[in-house]
Design an enzyme around this catalytic site. Structure first.
Site, short mmCIF file in Angstrom:
data_model
loop_
_atom_site.label_atom_id
_atom_site.label_comp_id
_atom_site.label_asym_id
_atom_site.label_seq_id
_atom_site.Cartn_x
_atom_site.Cartn_y
_atom_site.Cartn_z
N THR A 111 -1.09 8.71 2.53
CA THR A 111 -1.90 6.87 2.79
C THR A 111 -1.69 6.86 4.21
O THR A 111 -2.19 8.00 5.11
CB THR A 111 0.14 6.67 2.26
OG1 THR A 111 0.73 6.83 3.91
CG2 THR A 111 0.97 7.25 1.25
N TYR A 126 10.75 8.37 15.37
CA TYR A 126 10.58 8.59 14.36
C TYR A 126 11.96 9.20 13.55
O TYR A 126 12.68 8.89 12.94
CB TYR A 126 9.41 8.89 13.80
CG TYR A 126 8.77 8.57 12.30
CD1 TYR A 126 8.63 7.42 11.45
CD2 TYR A 126 8.85 9.67 11.85
CE1 TYR A 126 8.60 7.37 9.53
CE2 TYR A 126 8.82 9.79 10.03
CZ TYR A 126 8.73 8.55 9.74
OH TYR A 126 8.47 8.32 7.95
N ARG A 182 0.63 -0.93 0.46
CA ARG A 182 -0.20 0.26 0.03
C ARG A 182 0.84 1.58 0.34
O ARG A 182 2.10 0.97 0.41
CB ARG A 182 -0.69 0.34 1.37
CG ARG A 182 -0.41 -0.45 2.92
CD ARG A 182 -1.14 -0.72 3.72
NE ARG A 182 -0.38 -1.03 5.04
CZ ARG A 182 -0.32 -0.15 5.88
NH1 ARG A 182 -0.43 0.37 5.82
NH2 ARG A 182 0.22 -0.93 7.04
N GLY A 183 0.04 2.38 -0.26
CA GLY A 183 0.88 3.73 0.04
C GLY A 183 2.29 4.13 -0.93
O GLY A 183 2.36 3.61 -2.08
N ASP A 216 9.07 -9.82 7.42
CA ASP A 216 9.31 -8.70 8.60
C ASP A 216 10.62 -7.81 8.52
O ASP A 216 11.36 -8.92 8.60
CB ASP A 216 8.97 -9.21 9.92
CG ASP A 216 9.31 -7.89 10.98
OD1 ASP A 216 10.70 -7.13 10.51
OD2 ASP A 216 9.48 -8.16 11.89
N LYS A 261 14.70 7.71 10.90
CA LYS A 261 15.06 7.69 9.87
C LYS A 261 17.00 8.98 9.33
O LYS A 261 16.94 8.91 8.33
CB LYS A 261 14.41 9.23 8.85
CG LYS A 261 12.73 8.39 9.01
CD LYS A 261 12.49 7.52 7.96
CE LYS A 261 11.42 6.58 7.88
NZ LYS A 261 11.55 5.74 6.71
N SER A 267 12.64 10.17 5.21
CA SER A 267 11.29 11.33 5.39
C SER A 267 12.31 12.72 5.76
O SER A 267 13.16 13.00 5.98
CB SER A 267 10.80 10.83 6.72
OG SER A 267 10.20 11.68 6.96
P1 NAP Z 1 1.90 3.30 4.95
O1 NAP Z 1 0.98 3.57 4.31
O2 NAP Z 1 2.03 2.84 6.29
O3 NAP Z 1 2.50 1.56 3.81
C1 NAP Z 1 3.51 0.99 5.03
C2 NAP Z 1 4.37 0.01 4.25
O4 NAP Z 1 5.08 -0.87 5.03
C3 NAP Z 1 3.28 -1.31 3.96
O5 NAP Z 1 3.29 -2.28 3.18
C4 NAP Z 1 3.23 -1.83 5.59
O6 NAP Z 1 3.62 -3.74 4.79
C5 NAP Z 1 4.83 -1.99 4.96
N1 NAP Z 1 5.59 -2.60 7.01
C6 NAP Z 1 4.71 -1.70 7.47
N2 NAP Z 1 6.06 -2.75 8.94
C7 NAP Z 1 6.94 -4.03 8.18
C8 NAP Z 1 7.69 -4.29 8.49
N3 NAP Z 1 8.22 -5.10 9.44
N4 NAP Z 1 8.24 -5.33 7.80
C9 NAP Z 1 7.86 -4.74 6.09
N5 NAP Z 1 6.54 -4.48 5.90
C10 NAP Z 1 6.39 -3.36 6.94
O7 NAP Z 1 3.26 3.61 5.16
P2 NAP Z 1 3.73 4.80 3.42
O8 NAP Z 1 3.46 6.37 3.73
O9 NAP Z 1 3.93 4.20 2.21
O10 NAP Z 1 4.96 5.28 4.24
C11 NAP Z 1 6.06 4.62 3.15
C12 NAP Z 1 7.41 4.70 3.63
O11 NAP Z 1 8.25 6.11 3.46
C13 NAP Z 1 7.88 5.12 5.42
O12 NAP Z 1 9.40 4.28 5.64
C14 NAP Z 1 7.95 5.70 5.67
O13 NAP Z 1 8.35 6.38 6.57
C15 NAP Z 1 8.07 7.09 4.18
N6 NAP Z 1 7.30 8.25 4.18
C16 NAP Z 1 6.13 8.18 4.75
C17 NAP Z 1 5.49 9.98 4.34
C18 NAP Z 1 4.44 10.32 4.65
O14 NAP Z 1 3.59 11.22 4.69
N7 NAP Z 1 3.44 9.24 4.01
C19 NAP Z 1 6.71 10.85 4.34
C20 NAP Z 1 7.73 10.56 4.74
C21 NAP Z 1 8.42 9.00 4.21
P3 NAP Z 1 1.99 -4.11 5.76
O15 NAP Z 1 0.95 -3.63 4.84
O16 NAP Z 1 2.00 -5.47 5.58
O17 NAP Z 1 1.74 -3.65 7.03
#
Ligand code: NAP
Length: 257
Positions: A196, A161, A13-14, A61, A165, A148
């Site tokens: 997301t 967090y 996702r995301g 994981d 990062k 991030s």
């Molecule tokens: P998200 O929608 O919560 O998706 C998280 C993803 O990571 C999911 O596919 C989840 O898999 C997977 N995941 C979580 N824990 C895991 C583990 N222990 N082992 C393997 N996979 C794992 O988050 P997102 O917003 O797309 O974030 C993706 C990345 O971008 C992250 O590193 C986040 O810190 C970074 N980021 C996001 C934002 C933002 O605004 N969204 C901003 C800056 C950085 P499951 O579905 O199986 O749980």
């Protein structure tokens, strides 16, 4: 030579899904990791296949180092190569707690999943890439870290967090240095507010900030925005820029007076 293969963590996702779909649209087969078999990873698989590429689901994981060997083995068994690693999987704290109140359990969880896991997964995949490089085939592997804006913006209600990062940003730099001699380029993308599940609990707060002019490009980021940047790195448009750090955040980081 077969098609290029990208291993993407957090592809269910995301942002990870956005990256998978953009890379698939550019001809990459995808190995997508998720923590379990959900409709999310099934959707990513279906959408990748609809783009004419193969998709392998890898259930693991990222924080469990003893699963990394199996991850690499499953990708190699299916595709016989890894061209791209995108370290995308990550988590936010379950509860946002002030730095004066947060606890070791939350700290350890964040560091295990966001930093320790990707650091060691990269070590394993990089060694596989080095072996493939030695095989002499035309091969230009890339590693992309999704960090991030929190790598250098301090938030006191989720210090663990930000710390995870910031550490991951240095992992990207040190791997860029170490892997240069093998022609393995390493890049870092710092997403800003991206729409997301992760930021859903803070959506209203960021909606308001964006409406008040927080960003130069006045909208939420999308997973596709991040996916496009990954494609640009993987397709060779930044071949003379290993170690590059790029913020994809609508101009969040531009200092203004
Ligand atoms: P998200 O929608 O919560 O998706 C998280 C993803 O990571 C999911 O596919 C989840 O898999 C997977 N995941 C979580 N824990 C895991 C583990 N222990 N082992 C393997 N996979 C794992 O988050 P997102 O917003 O797309 O974030 C993706 C990345 O971008 C992250 O590193 C986040 O810190 C970074 N980021 C996001 C934002 C933002 O605004 N969204 C901003 C800056 C950085 P499951 O579905 O199986 O749980």
């Amino acid at each position: 030579m077969g098609k290029a293969v990208a291993l993407i963590t957090g592809a269910s996702r995301g942002i990870g899904k956005g990256i998978a779909l953009e890379l698939a649209s550019h001809g990459y087969d995808i190995a997508g990791m998720a923590t379990s078999l959900t409709s999310g990873i099934e959707d990513t698989k279906r959408e990748v296949e609809a783009r004419g590429q193969q998709f392998l689901t890898v259930v693991a994981d990222v924080g469990a180092l003893d699963q990394h060997e199996r991850v690499a083995d499953e990708v190699m068994a299916t595709f016989g190569r890894i061209d791209v690693l995108v370290n995308n999987a990550g988590v936010a704290p379950k509860v946002r707690l002030d730095i004066l109140e947060t606890n070791d359990e939350s700290f350890d969880r964040l560091v295990d999943i966001n930093l320790r896991g990707p650091f060691f997964l990269t070590q394993r995949v990089a060694n596989q890439m080095i072996k493939q490089t030695a095989a002499g085939a035309p091969y230009a592997p890339k590693i992309v870290f999704i960090t991030s804006i929190s790598s250098n913006v301090a938030s006191t209600n989720r210090a663990e967090y930000c710390i995870s990062k910031a550490g991951l940003s240095m992992a990207a730099q040190t791997y860029a240095v170490r892997l240069a001699e093998y022609g393995i380029n390493v890049y870092e993308i710092r997403p800003g507010m991206t729409d997301t599940d992760m930021v859903a609990p803070a959506k209203k707060k960021y909606d308001d900030l964006i409406a008040k002019g927080l960003l130069l490009t006045s909208r939420w980021g999308t997973p596709q925005d991040i996916g496009k940047a990954v494609v640009a790195f993987c397709e060779g448009y930044f071949d003379y820029a290993t170690g590059a750090v790029i913020e994809i955040g609508g101009g969040y980081g531009v200092e203004r007076l």
